[in-house]
Design a protein around this motif. Structure first.
Motif, PDB file in Angstrom:
ATOM      1  N   ALA A  31      77.340  26.544  42.220  1.00  0.00           N
ATOM      2  CA  ALA A  31      78.553  25.670  42.659  1.00  0.00           C
ATOM      3  C   ALA A  31      78.193  24.182  42.319  1.00  0.00           C
ATOM      4  O   ALA A  31      78.894  23.334  42.006  1.00  0.00           O
ATOM      5  CB  ALA A  31      78.624  26.039  44.230  1.00  0.00           C
ATOM      6  N   GLU A  32      76.764  23.888  42.916  1.00  0.00           N
ATOM      7  CA  GLU A  32      76.386  22.353  42.718  1.00  0.00           C
ATOM      8  C   GLU A  32      76.449  21.983  41.125  1.00  0.00           C
ATOM      9  O   GLU A  32      77.073  20.997  40.857  1.00  0.00           O
ATOM     10  CB  GLU A  32      74.999  22.290  43.180  1.00  0.00           C
ATOM     11  CG  GLU A  32      74.318  20.887  43.145  1.00  0.00           C
ATOM     12  CD  GLU A  32      73.077  20.781  43.526  1.00  0.00           C
ATOM     13  OE1 GLU A  32      72.160  19.929  42.894  1.00  0.00           O
ATOM     14  OE2 GLU A  32      72.435  21.805  44.318  1.00  0.00           O
ATOM     15  N   TYR A  34      78.273  23.564  38.678  1.00  0.00           N
ATOM     16  CA  TYR A  34      79.619  23.540  38.380  1.00  0.00           C
ATOM     17  C   TYR A  34      80.510  22.271  38.711  1.00  0.00           C
ATOM     18  O   TYR A  34      81.548  22.034  38.318  1.00  0.00           O
ATOM     19  CB  TYR A  34      80.212  24.681  38.496  1.00  0.00           C
ATOM     20  CG  TYR A  34      79.781  25.978  37.575  1.00  0.00           C
ATOM     21  CD1 TYR A  34      79.552  25.908  36.549  1.00  0.00           C
ATOM     22  CD2 TYR A  34      79.447  27.096  38.371  1.00  0.00           C
ATOM     23  CE1 TYR A  34      78.732  26.990  35.742  1.00  0.00           C
ATOM     24  CE2 TYR A  34      78.887  28.182  37.651  1.00  0.00           C
ATOM     25  CZ  TYR A  34      78.730  28.053  36.484  1.00  0.00           C
ATOM     26  OH  TYR A  34      78.117  29.014  35.677  1.00  0.00           O
ATOM     27  N   VAL A  36      81.624  22.175  42.142  1.00  0.00           N
ATOM     28  CA  VAL A  36      82.526  22.878  43.167  1.00  0.00           C
ATOM     29  C   VAL A  36      81.904  23.124  44.240  1.00  0.00           C
ATOM     30  O   VAL A  36      80.641  23.272  44.295  1.00  0.00           O
ATOM     31  CB  VAL A  36      83.199  24.135  42.551  1.00  0.00           C
ATOM     32  CG1 VAL A  36      84.069  23.718  41.348  1.00  0.00           C
ATOM     33  CG2 VAL A  36      82.311  25.326  42.378  1.00  0.00           C
ATOM     34  N   GLU A  37      82.478  23.403  45.405  1.00  0.00           N
ATOM     35  CA  GLU A  37      81.926  24.058  46.657  1.00  0.00           C
ATOM     36  C   GLU A  37      81.601  25.353  46.618  1.00  0.00           C
ATOM     37  O   GLU A  37      82.402  26.164  45.735  1.00  0.00           O
ATOM     38  CB  GLU A  37      82.856  23.665  47.767  1.00  0.00           C
ATOM     39  CG  GLU A  37      83.139  22.359  48.345  1.00  0.00           C
ATOM     40  CD  GLU A  37      84.275  22.257  49.492  1.00  0.00           C
ATOM     41  OE1 GLU A  37      84.089  23.032  50.196  1.00  0.00           O
ATOM     42  OE2 GLU A  37      85.126  21.441  49.082  1.00  0.00           O
ATOM     43  N   THR A  38      80.627  25.826  47.185  1.00  0.00           N
ATOM     44  CA  THR A  38      80.254  27.146  47.035  1.00  0.00           C
ATOM     45  C   THR A  38      81.355  28.055  47.508  1.00  0.00           C
ATOM     46  O   THR A  38      81.567  29.226  47.032  1.00  0.00           O
ATOM     47  CB  THR A  38      78.943  27.225  48.300  1.00  0.00           C
ATOM     48  OG1 THR A  38      77.974  26.570  47.853  1.00  0.00           O
ATOM     49  CG2 THR A  38      78.493  28.853  48.133  1.00  0.00           C
ATOM     50  N   VAL A  40      84.417  27.753  47.103  1.00  0.00           N
ATOM     51  CA  VAL A  40      85.400  27.832  45.820  1.00  0.00           C
ATOM     52  C   VAL A  40      85.075  28.812  44.771  1.00  0.00           C
ATOM     53  O   VAL A  40      85.516  29.660  44.354  1.00  0.00           O
ATOM     54  CB  VAL A  40      85.475  26.347  45.274  1.00  0.00           C
ATOM     55  CG1 VAL A  40      86.616  26.558  44.077  1.00  0.00           C
ATOM     56  CG2 VAL A  40      86.331  25.606  46.449  1.00  0.00           C
ATOM     57  N   LEU A  41      83.582  28.638  44.842  1.00  0.00           N
ATOM     58  CA  LEU A  41      82.844  29.776  43.695  1.00  0.00           C
ATOM     59  C   LEU A  41      83.186  31.026  44.021  1.00  0.00           C
ATOM     60  O   LEU A  41      83.722  31.886  43.433  1.00  0.00           O
ATOM     61  CB  LEU A  41      81.599  29.235  43.428  1.00  0.00           C
ATOM     62  CG  LEU A  41      80.711  29.912  42.428  1.00  0.00           C
ATOM     63  CD1 LEU A  41      79.832  29.019  41.684  1.00  0.00           C
ATOM     64  CD2 LEU A  41      79.968  31.160  43.068  1.00  0.00           C
ATOM     65  N   LEU A 101      86.067  30.528  36.679  1.00  0.00           N
ATOM     66  CA  LEU A 101      86.217  29.056  37.025  1.00  0.00           C
ATOM     67  C   LEU A 101      86.949  28.361  36.054  1.00  0.00           C
ATOM     68  O   LEU A 101      87.757  27.550  36.561  1.00  0.00           O
ATOM     69  CB  LEU A 101      84.788  28.346  37.150  1.00  0.00           C
ATOM     70  CG  LEU A 101      83.910  28.958  38.435  1.00  0.00           C
ATOM     71  CD1 LEU A 101      82.431  28.231  38.584  1.00  0.00           C
ATOM     72  CD2 LEU A 101      84.694  28.931  39.593  1.00  0.00           C
ATOM     73  N   SER A 103      87.003  25.655  33.925  1.00  0.00           N
ATOM     74  CA  SER A 103      87.216  24.387  33.565  1.00  0.00           C
ATOM     75  C   SER A 103      86.135  23.811  32.663  1.00  0.00           C
ATOM     76  O   SER A 103      85.215  24.757  32.307  1.00  0.00           O
ATOM     77  CB  SER A 103      86.721  23.731  35.132  1.00  0.00           C
ATOM     78  OG  SER A 103      85.235  23.718  35.261  1.00  0.00           O
ATOM     79  N   GLN A 105      84.033  21.590  32.648  1.00  0.00           N
ATOM     80  CA  GLN A 105      82.535  21.857  32.988  1.00  0.00           C
ATOM     81  C   GLN A 105      81.980  22.935  33.316  1.00  0.00           C
ATOM     82  O   GLN A 105      80.838  23.094  33.224  1.00  0.00           O
ATOM     83  CB  GLN A 105      82.671  20.855  34.650  1.00  0.00           C
ATOM     84  CG  GLN A 105      81.357  20.690  35.118  1.00  0.00           C
ATOM     85  CD  GLN A 105      81.099  19.749  36.733  1.00  0.00           C
ATOM     86  OE1 GLN A 105      82.339  19.300  36.978  1.00  0.00           O
ATOM     87  NE2 GLN A 105      79.928  19.541  36.979  1.00  0.00           N
ATOM     88  N   ALA A 106      82.681  23.860  33.793  1.00  0.00           N
ATOM     89  CA  ALA A 106      82.108  25.186  33.943  1.00  0.00           C
ATOM     90  C   ALA A 106      81.581  25.915  32.511  1.00  0.00           C
ATOM     91  O   ALA A 106      80.565  26.438  32.537  1.00  0.00           O
ATOM     92  CB  ALA A 106      83.031  26.073  34.821  1.00  0.00           C
TER      93      ALA A 106
END
Length: 178
Positions: A31-32, A34, A36-38, A40-41, A101, A103, A105-106
């Motif tokens: 998550a870090e 990507y 996003v918050e954990t 959300v993942l 995810l 995105s 970034q992902a």
């Protein structure tokens, strides 16, 4: 082939753990990476649970969780948001995360992680071949020691035979005046 690891890659490599005889990454670390918050993942994974069979992702057991916490030295799990055991993602599970995810970034992070997993696998293979070569050398050296001992025992035997032998009469041409 260049197998050196950059600082960014090293940060990712340090987040790869060996759990249940598999190389995995933990949900909070992913998550870090990507961004996003954990939660959300984990929600995205729950919404797509059919994409994550047990060989792609699993939840740590209590002993695995305690062992993992001791590896990363977390003293207060409540403070760190670790009220429940995290999810562990195998290489295939991490590859699946980019589609869940969805995105940019992902996708970019996944590409980098997949390259690092490949690099780690190559480094482990190189290490294994070096170990095999070292074992082969050890075997040869062990045989050399035995052969050297055998040569010395033969030499000792020849020396003792020479000492036990009586003086032989010399044969050959005699020179006058000798």
């Amino acid at each position: 082939m260049n197998q050196s690891i950059s600082a960014v890659e090293e940060k990712i490599v340090n987040k790869i753990y060996f759990i249940r005889n598999k190389k995995v990454m933990i949900d909070r670390d992913l998550a870090e990476l990507y961004g996003v918050e954990t939660r959300v993942l984990n929600q995205a994974v729950k919404r797509n649970c059919s994409r994550f069979p047990e060989d792609f992702m699993f939840q740590l057991t209590k002993p695995e969780f305690e062992n993992w916490k001791s590896q990363i030295v977390i003293s207060n799990s409540e403070k760190m948001g670790l009220r429940k055991a995290p999810l562990a993602f195998t290489e295939q599970g991490i590859a699946m995360l980019s589609s869940v995810l969805n995105s940019d970034q992902a996708i970019q992070v996944n590409i980098q992680i997949m390259r690092i997993f490949t690099k780690v696998r190559e480094m482990l293979a190189d290490t294994m071949s070096l170990r095999l070569e070292i074992e082969e050398i050890k075997k040869k050296l062990g045989n050399h020691d035995k052969n050297i001992e055998l040569v010395f025992s033969y030499l000792d035997e020849l020396i003792s035979q020479k000492e036990n032998r009586t003086e032989r009469r010399k044969i050959g041409y005699k020179q006058s005046g000798s």
